[in-house]
Scaffold this motif. Sequence first.
Motif, PDB file in Angstrom:
ATOM      1  N   MET A   1       0.838  -1.193   0.000  1.00 22.22           N
ATOM      2  CA  MET A   1       0.000   0.000   0.000  1.00 22.22           C
ATOM      3  C   MET A   1       0.880   1.253   0.000  1.00 22.22           C
ATOM      4  O   MET A   1       1.886   1.323   0.686  1.00 22.22           O
ATOM      5  CB  MET A   1      -0.914  -0.004   1.221  1.00 22.22           C
ATOM      6  N   LYS A   2       0.484   2.236  -0.793  1.00 21.26           N
ATOM      7  CA  LYS A   2       1.243   3.472  -0.869  1.00 21.26           C
ATOM      8  C   LYS A   2       1.071   4.287   0.407  1.00 21.26           C
ATOM      9  O   LYS A   2      -0.013   4.350   0.979  1.00 21.26           O
ATOM     10  CB  LYS A   2       0.760   4.317  -2.043  1.00 21.26           C
ATOM     11  N   THR A   3       2.164   4.919   0.808  1.00 24.63           N
ATOM     12  CA  THR A   3       2.101   5.825   1.952  1.00 24.63           C
ATOM     13  C   THR A   3       1.594   7.189   1.483  1.00 24.63           C
ATOM     14  O   THR A   3       1.577   7.480   0.277  1.00 24.63           O
ATOM     15  CB  THR A   3       3.495   6.015   2.593  1.00 24.63           C
ATOM     16  N   ASN A   4       1.229   8.030   2.439  1.00 29.11           N
ATOM     17  CA  ASN A   4       0.822   9.397   2.084  1.00 29.11           C
ATOM     18  C   ASN A   4       1.942  10.115   1.343  1.00 29.11           C
ATOM     19  O   ASN A   4       1.695  10.831   0.376  1.00 29.11           O
ATOM     20  CB  ASN A   4       0.418  10.171   3.341  1.00 29.11           C
ATOM     21  N   LEU A   5       3.170   9.910   1.783  1.00 35.64           N
ATOM     22  CA  LEU A   5       4.314  10.526   1.118  1.00 35.64           C
ATOM     23  C   LEU A   5       4.432  10.032  -0.323  1.00 35.64           C
ATOM     24  O   LEU A   5       4.662  10.829  -1.246  1.00 35.64           O
ATOM     25  CB  LEU A   5       5.605  10.248   1.896  1.00 35.64           C
ATOM     26  N   ASP A   6       4.255   8.732  -0.560  1.00 39.24           N
ATOM     27  CA  ASP A   6       4.298   8.181  -1.919  1.00 39.24           C
ATOM     28  C   ASP A   6       3.243   8.843  -2.808  1.00 39.24           C
ATOM     29  O   ASP A   6       3.512   9.166  -3.971  1.00 39.24           O
ATOM     30  CB  ASP A   6       4.040   6.670  -1.915  1.00 39.24           C
ATOM     31  N   ILE A   7       2.045   9.038  -2.268  1.00 38.23           N
ATOM     32  CA  ILE A   7       0.940   9.625  -3.028  1.00 38.23           C
ATOM     33  C   ILE A   7       1.294  11.047  -3.460  1.00 38.23           C
ATOM     34  O   ILE A   7       1.107  11.419  -4.620  1.00 38.23           O
ATOM     35  CB  ILE A   7      -0.356   9.601  -2.189  1.00 38.23           C
ATOM     36  N   ILE A   8       1.831  11.834  -2.551  1.00 36.70           N
ATOM     37  CA  ILE A   8       2.177  13.222  -2.874  1.00 36.70           C
ATOM     38  C   ILE A   8       3.377  13.283  -3.818  1.00 36.70           C
ATOM     39  O   ILE A   8       3.363  14.042  -4.800  1.00 36.70           O
ATOM     40  CB  ILE A   8       2.420  14.038  -1.589  1.00 36.70           C
ATOM     41  N   ARG A   9       4.395  12.490  -3.579  1.00 39.41           N
ATOM     42  CA  ARG A   9       5.561  12.470  -4.487  1.00 39.41           C
ATOM     43  C   ARG A   9       5.137  12.195  -5.928  1.00 39.41           C
ATOM     44  O   ARG A   9       5.669  12.791  -6.860  1.00 39.41           O
ATOM     45  CB  ARG A   9       6.551  11.386  -4.060  1.00 39.41           C
TER      46      ARG A   9
END
Length: 130
Positions: A1-9
């Motif tokens: 699962m993607k982290t919040n940081l991954d989503i924004i990056r």
Amino acid sequence: MKTNLDIIRATYEGASADNGKHLLAALAPTATWTEAAGFPYAGTYTGPDEIVAKVFSRLASEWLDYRATVHTYLADGDRVAAFGVYSGTYRATGKAMSATFAHLYRLEGGKIVSMEQYVDSAIVRQAMQA
């Protein structure tokens, strides 16, 4: 699962079209997007359609090579901050600019529910003045 940081990056680090596609996929249906007071597109916009129409469509039509280049991310729970530099050339004046920014995102369940912009808007406005 993607982290919040991954989503924004994923909304900053690819090709422009890919960044836009990732942003639209990450926005909650009732997401709020606040452009800073003093910025040319100042205001709070709600939902992907309004955000695209009032911010991103204008950036694409009014600027050449407009970019938001992030140099630092900070993640803390449901919040992710992105710090960087806007750059581009205003079409109507031919003037280039480079202005620092910070974006503060809040996410819930893997979706962006809010973004607040902080920016050196005076530099952007100078590029827009003939």
